[in-house]
Scaffold this active site. Structure first.
Site, PDB file in Angstrom:
ATOM      1  N   LEU A 103       0.832  -1.203   0.000  1.00  0.00           N
ATOM      2  CA  LEU A 103       0.000   0.000   0.000  1.00  0.00           C
ATOM      3  C   LEU A 103       0.865   1.251   0.000  1.00  0.00           C
ATOM      4  O   LEU A 103       0.689   2.161  -0.828  1.00  0.00           O
ATOM      5  CB  LEU A 103      -0.909  -0.013   1.233  1.00  0.00           C
TER       6      LEU A 103
ATOM      7  N   SER B  96       1.957   2.653  15.088  1.00  0.00           N
ATOM      8  CA  SER B  96       3.367   2.330  15.302  1.00  0.00           C
ATOM      9  C   SER B  96       3.531   1.225  16.332  1.00  0.00           C
ATOM     10  O   SER B  96       3.030   1.328  17.455  1.00  0.00           O
ATOM     11  CB  SER B  96       4.132   3.574  15.769  1.00  0.00           C
TER      12      SER B  96
ATOM     13  N   ARG C  13       9.604  -5.862  19.493  1.00  0.00           N
ATOM     14  CA  ARG C  13       8.775  -6.032  18.293  1.00  0.00           C
ATOM     15  C   ARG C  13       9.535  -6.680  17.139  1.00  0.00           C
ATOM     16  O   ARG C  13       8.929  -7.117  16.150  1.00  0.00           O
ATOM     17  CB  ARG C  13       8.215  -4.686  17.838  1.00  0.00           C
TER      18      ARG C  13
ATOM     19  N   ARG D  54      -5.547  -0.744  -9.417  1.00  0.00           N
ATOM     20  CA  ARG D  54      -5.069  -1.543 -10.557  1.00  0.00           C
ATOM     21  C   ARG D  54      -3.818  -2.338 -10.177  1.00  0.00           C
ATOM     22  O   ARG D  54      -3.695  -3.516 -10.501  1.00  0.00           O
ATOM     23  CB  ARG D  54      -4.791  -0.628 -11.748  1.00  0.00           C
TER      24      ARG D  54
END
Length: 499
Positions: A118, A130, A194, A219
């Protein structure tokens, strides 16, 4: 996954009408003299779509009417406005008209891996939850590709184990940072814990995008090898077409591009002899401007004078190195840490090859006024282990999470069909690494350095930024005069400009 249309732009007269209704209600004006019924009736006749703005602006170039009249006409006939949009945008090819329609999207339940597809689109704005500041609760997605391969239980088991490792590492690191205030201690502990979380971990993001870029996104997403990203395409299209049906048309993927890509992959595999993987150099400068300093200073003279660029080049070549440096400093005198250096600095580019973790890439990808070419995440490149984890005694737990992740990745690579093998990346973690090529001009590199070399920057990307600027300074020290973290800018300013 869920995509929600959170907002879009409207004609100012519609906004004014809504505000008048709100004011009437706030004043408690509900008697016979109230204008509320009339105002509501007016609002009911309006179509709340940004398409009318696009249509009105499309007519500016060919109409002698004033812009306010064009906007009013566009609102009075939405069907005509939509025909105008389709004719101008898709018939004549003036796609920039679609950029006047601005859309806001809430996207939730999307994996970290899909977020990277994205956010690879530069001409949009993103604000992502975050993992540095927010505690992860164990929310992850199981890709359709994994389910179809019969590996759902194994995938789920490994992801849960990674979240357990995350919780264990937080406890290790909280002890390490016991002298910190509670809030800061929690953030520091989460920041490095993390690294063991999977790329399948769910997140959320707010997106602002114009209709032209949104169509391009959809698309591209429809071409993705990941089913999750193709799902995103459908959900985005469904939401956006509610308000801009005339501006979103070409969303089907061009399958010929996939054939060309597959052919390129085969050519690369046959031609490129892989010499090494592993933890090699993190940052390599692969191109620096040879005459960049000369051209930038010539451009400064050009933009401020009347001579040709050639005349300016001749003038610069007569200057000594010291005189060039003084000139460059003088034109930026009084600049603050929050102002960009001059646009002439865009004339020269630096190109880097970087091997970095997913956590560091999450910071690098935010710099979108640059060229960023990526490879997939692969376990062969190793992983980045935070020094704090080793210091806190969590190295064994960390490596155990990496081992399980690598094993799951290899199983997925073996079991998934050829067209689905990219989904194996979901098994990897924030610590796993990828190779990228990053090209940026001097102006953008200065901006990059201010954010990523700053004392508040995340340590992983700060280390990479320091090395990038060090290499750039070796070749072009004068161009890198202003490349420094914000926290050091006052000292830098005093050195360059005086007190």
């Amino acid at each position: 996954m869920q995509v929600t249309l959170a907002g879009h732009n409207l004609d100012a007269e519609i906004i004014s009408l809504i505000n008048r209704i709100t004011d009437e209600y706030r004043l408690g004006s509900t008697d016979e003299s109230s204008q509320i019924p009339q105002l509501i009736s007016q609002l009911e006749n309006e179509s709340l779509t940004p398409e009318t703005l696009s249509a009105a602006y499309a007519r500016i170039s060919r109409s002698d009417k004033d812009i306010f009249s064009l906007r009013r006409e566009a609102r009075n006939s939405v069907s005509r406005s939509r025909r105008t949009n389709e004719r101008i945008v898709f018939g004549y090819g003036h796609a920039s008209i679609a950029e006047h329609a601005i859309l806001n999207l809430d996207i939730t339940g999307i994996s970290r891996l899909a977020l990277e597809e994205l956010e690879s689109h530069r001409l949009a704005s993103y604000t992502e939850a975050s993992q540095r500041y927010i505690a992860m609760s164990g929310d992850f997605m199981i890709p359709d590709e994994v389910v179809q391969a019969g590996l759902k239980e194994k995938f789920e088991s490994v992801c849960k184990r990674q979240f357990e490792g995350y919780s264990k590492l937080i406890k290790f690191l909280e002890k390490l940072y016991h002298d910190y205030p509670d809030h800061d201690r929690n953030i520091k502990a989460r920041e490095d814990s993390r690294y063991v979380l999977p790329l399948a971990c769910n997140g959320q993001v707010g997106v602002t995008v114009n209709a032209r870029v949104a169509e391009w996104m959809i698309r591209n997403f429809n071409r993705s090898s990941l089913s999750e990203v193709r799902e995103l395409a459908g959900l985005m299209h469904s939401e956006i077409k509610k308000v801009t049906p005339s501006l979103i048309k070409y969303t089907e993927p061009n399958c010929s591009l996939d054939i060309a890509q597959k052919n390129l992959e085969h050519i690369s595999a046959s031609l490129v002899e892989i010499s090494s993987t592993g933890n090699g150099d993190n940052v390599e400068l692969i191109e620096a401007p040879v005459i960049g300093e000369r051209n930038i200073i010539a451009a400064l003279l050009f933009s401020s004078g009347k001579g040709s660029f050639g005349d300016c080049i001749n003038a610069v070549e007569k200057l000594s190195a010291v005189e060039r440096k003084k000139l460059l400093i003088s034109v930026h005198k009084c600049i603050s840490a929050y102002e960009p250096v001059r646009r002439e600095m865009e004339l020269c580019n630096f190109t880097f090859s970087i091997t970095l973790s997913s956590s560091a890439f999450a910071q690098l990808k935010r710099h979108r006024i640059a060229t960023l070419i990526t490879q997939s995440y692969i376990p062969e490149l190793g992983y980045t282990i935070p020094e704090s984890v080793v210091e806190a005694g969590g190295e064994a737990e960390f490596k155990n999470c990496m081992k399980m992740s690598d094993e799951l990745y290899n199983t997925l690579k073996e079991k998934l069909p050829e067209d689905h093998k990219n989904a194996a990346q979901y098994a990897l973690t924030n610590a796993h690494r990828r190779r990228v090529i990053f090209q940026a001009n001097v102006r953008e590199l200065v901006h990059f350095s201010r954010l990523r070399m700053d004392i508040n920057a995340q340590w992983d990307i700060r280390s990479i930024a320091n090395e990038m600027i060090r290499l750039a300074r070796e070749h072009c020290p004068t161009l890198m005069l202003f490349a420094e973290g914000k926290n050091k800018y006052d000292k830098l300013s005093e050195e360059l400009f005086g007190s």
